[in-house]
Design a protein around this motif. Sequence first.
Motif, PDB file in Angstrom:
ATOM      1  N   PHE A 148       1.704  20.053   7.828  1.00  0.00           N
ATOM      2  CA  PHE A 148       2.915  19.836   7.048  1.00  0.00           C
ATOM      3  C   PHE A 148       4.072  20.404   7.848  1.00  0.00           C
ATOM      4  N   GLU A 149       5.051  19.555   8.126  1.00  0.00           N
ATOM      5  CA  GLU A 149       6.209  19.930   8.951  1.00  0.00           C
ATOM      6  C   GLU A 149       5.764  20.549  10.270  1.00  0.00           C
ATOM      7  N   GLY A 150       4.708  19.972  10.855  1.00  0.00           N
ATOM      8  CA  GLY A 150       4.223  20.395  12.166  1.00  0.00           C
ATOM      9  C   GLY A 150       3.302  21.605  12.174  1.00  0.00           C
ATOM     10  N   GLU A 151       3.088  22.211  11.032  1.00  0.00           N
ATOM     11  CA  GLU A 151       2.231  23.400  10.949  1.00  0.00           C
ATOM     12  C   GLU A 151       0.876  23.042  10.325  1.00  0.00           C
ATOM     13  N   PRO A 152      -0.212  23.534  10.922  1.00  0.00           N
ATOM     14  CA  PRO A 152      -1.539  23.275  10.352  1.00  0.00           C
ATOM     15  C   PRO A 152      -1.676  23.895   8.962  1.00  0.00           C
ATOM     16  N   LEU A 153      -2.211  23.132   8.041  1.00  0.00           N
ATOM     17  CA  LEU A 153      -2.474  23.649   6.700  1.00  0.00           C
ATOM     18  C   LEU A 153      -3.847  24.304   6.667  1.00  0.00           C
ATOM     19  N   PRO A 154      -4.068  25.239   5.726  1.00  0.00           N
ATOM     20  CA  PRO A 154      -5.359  25.917   5.668  1.00  0.00           C
ATOM     21  C   PRO A 154      -6.472  25.002   5.170  1.00  0.00           C
ATOM     22  N   GLN A 155      -7.680  25.381   5.521  1.00  0.00           N
ATOM     23  CA  GLN A 155      -8.857  24.691   5.002  1.00  0.00           C
ATOM     24  C   GLN A 155      -8.797  24.728   3.483  1.00  0.00           C
ATOM     25  N   GLY A 156      -9.196  23.633   2.868  1.00  0.00           N
ATOM     26  CA  GLY A 156      -9.201  23.594   1.416  1.00  0.00           C
ATOM     27  C   GLY A 156      -9.210  22.180   0.884  1.00  0.00           C
ATOM     28  N   VAL A 157      -8.997  22.080  -0.416  1.00  0.00           N
ATOM     29  CA  VAL A 157      -9.024  20.796  -1.106  1.00  0.00           C
ATOM     30  C   VAL A 157      -7.594  20.372  -1.419  1.00  0.00           C
ATOM     31  N   TYR A 158      -7.295  19.111  -1.134  1.00  0.00           N
ATOM     32  CA  TYR A 158      -5.991  18.511  -1.390  1.00  0.00           C
ATOM     33  C   TYR A 158      -6.209  17.268  -2.255  1.00  0.00           C
ATOM     34  N   VAL A 159      -5.150  16.754  -2.825  1.00  0.00           N
ATOM     35  CA  VAL A 159      -5.257  15.613  -3.735  1.00  0.00           C
ATOM     36  C   VAL A 159      -4.589  14.392  -3.105  1.00  0.00           C
ATOM     37  N   TRP A 160      -5.266  13.237  -3.193  1.00  0.00           N
ATOM     38  CA  TRP A 160      -4.666  11.985  -2.753  1.00  0.00           C
ATOM     39  C   TRP A 160      -4.436  11.087  -3.958  1.00  0.00           C
ATOM     40  N   LYS A 161      -3.409  10.243  -3.838  1.00  0.00           N
ATOM     41  CA  LYS A 161      -3.099   9.231  -4.844  1.00  0.00           C
ATOM     42  C   LYS A 161      -2.748   7.966  -4.081  1.00  0.00           C
ATOM     43  N   ALA A 162      -3.333   6.832  -4.472  1.00  0.00           N
ATOM     44  CA  ALA A 162      -3.109   5.591  -3.732  1.00  0.00           C
ATOM     45  C   ALA A 162      -2.881   4.416  -4.666  1.00  0.00           C
ATOM     46  N   GLU A 163      -2.080   3.469  -4.182  1.00  0.00           N
ATOM     47  CA  GLU A 163      -1.846   2.196  -4.854  1.00  0.00           C
ATOM     48  C   GLU A 163      -1.946   1.116  -3.800  1.00  0.00           C
ATOM     49  N   TYR A 184       0.856  -1.189   0.000  1.00  0.00           N
ATOM     50  CA  TYR A 184       0.000   0.000   0.000  1.00  0.00           C
ATOM     51  C   TYR A 184       0.884   1.227   0.000  1.00  0.00           C
ATOM     52  N   HIS A 185       0.481   2.238  -0.738  1.00  0.00           N
ATOM     53  CA  HIS A 185       1.181   3.523  -0.742  1.00  0.00           C
ATOM     54  C   HIS A 185       0.150   4.607  -1.003  1.00  0.00           C
ATOM     55  N   ILE A 186       0.053   5.539  -0.086  1.00  0.00           N
ATOM     56  CA  ILE A 186      -0.858   6.673  -0.272  1.00  0.00           C
ATOM     57  C   ILE A 186      -0.074   7.959  -0.099  1.00  0.00           C
ATOM     58  N   GLN A 187      -0.419   8.961  -0.900  1.00  0.00           N
ATOM     59  CA  GLN A 187       0.238  10.263  -0.858  1.00  0.00           C
ATOM     60  C   GLN A 187      -0.817  11.359  -0.871  1.00  0.00           C
ATOM     61  N   ILE A 188      -0.496  12.474  -0.196  1.00  0.00           N
ATOM     62  CA  ILE A 188      -1.342  13.676  -0.200  1.00  0.00           C
ATOM     63  C   ILE A 188      -0.512  14.817  -0.776  1.00  0.00           C
ATOM     64  N   PHE A 189      -1.114  15.545  -1.718  1.00  0.00           N
ATOM     65  CA  PHE A 189      -0.446  16.670  -2.369  1.00  0.00           C
ATOM     66  C   PHE A 189      -1.283  17.937  -2.212  1.00  0.00           C
ATOM     67  N   ASP A 190      -0.602  19.094  -2.241  1.00  0.00           N
ATOM     68  CA  ASP A 190      -1.338  20.353  -2.297  1.00  0.00           C
ATOM     69  C   ASP A 190      -1.687  20.637  -3.756  1.00  0.00           C
ATOM     70  N   ILE A 191      -2.385  21.707  -4.006  1.00  0.00           N
ATOM     71  CA  ILE A 191      -2.873  22.037  -5.341  1.00  0.00           C
ATOM     72  C   ILE A 191      -1.727  22.308  -6.323  1.00  0.00           C
ATOM     73  N   LYS A 192      -0.543  22.624  -5.803  1.00  0.00           N
ATOM     74  CA  LYS A 192       0.624  22.879  -6.653  1.00  0.00           C
ATOM     75  C   LYS A 192       1.424  21.609  -6.933  1.00  0.00           C
ATOM     76  N   GLY A 193       1.005  20.494  -6.336  1.00  0.00           N
ATOM     77  CA  GLY A 193       1.690  19.226  -6.568  1.00  0.00           C
ATOM     78  C   GLY A 193       2.774  18.890  -5.571  1.00  0.00           C
ATOM     79  N   ASN A 194       2.891  19.677  -4.494  1.00  0.00           N
ATOM     80  CA  ASN A 194       3.889  19.401  -3.465  1.00  0.00           C
ATOM     81  C   ASN A 194       3.424  18.252  -2.568  1.00  0.00           C
ATOM     82  N   LEU A 195       4.307  17.292  -2.333  1.00  0.00           N
ATOM     83  CA  LEU A 195       3.985  16.164  -1.461  1.00  0.00           C
ATOM     84  C   LEU A 195       3.937  16.643  -0.013  1.00  0.00           C
TER      85      LEU A 195
END
Length: 119
Positions: free
Chosen positions: A72-87, A40-51
Motif C-alpha cells: 500500500f503506497e509502496g510499503e509492504p503490508l503485514p501478513q494477514g487476511v484482507y477482504v476482496w470485493k468484485a463485480e 470488471y471492478h475488484i477492490q482489496i480492503f484491510d480489516i478496518k475497511g480501508n481501500l
Amino acid sequence: MLVSDSLLFKGLFIPNAFSPNNPQADVRKFKPVGVNIKTYHIQIFDIKGNLLWESTKLDEDGSPVEAWDGTFEGEPLPQGVYVWKAEAIFKDGTVWHGDQVGTSELSSGKTYGTITLIR
C-alpha cells in the motif's frame, strides 16, 4: 452440429492466498483469472475497511490484467487476511454472481471474500 452464437465460454476465479516472497512466480501476486469479461471492478480492503488496491483493467480477451503485490503506497503490508470485493459482467451481458462451483461453503456464490497474504 451447429454451435449457437449465444454460447460463450466465460468465467472469473478469485484466488484466496498469495505470497510475495515465494520463489514460484504464479503465487507472488493476487491476480484474478477470467475470460470474456466486459466490465470488471475488484477492490482489496484491510480489516478496518480501508481501500488498499483496486483495478478495472481487462485485456482484449476480457481477462484481468493487473495484480496486487501486497503493498500500500509502496510499503509492504503485514501478513494477514484482507477482504476482496468484485463485480463483473460478461460479454454476453450476464452478471458474475461469484464462484458457484461445487457445493461447499467455500463456493457459496459470493462476490466478496478473503485473501490471505503470506510473508
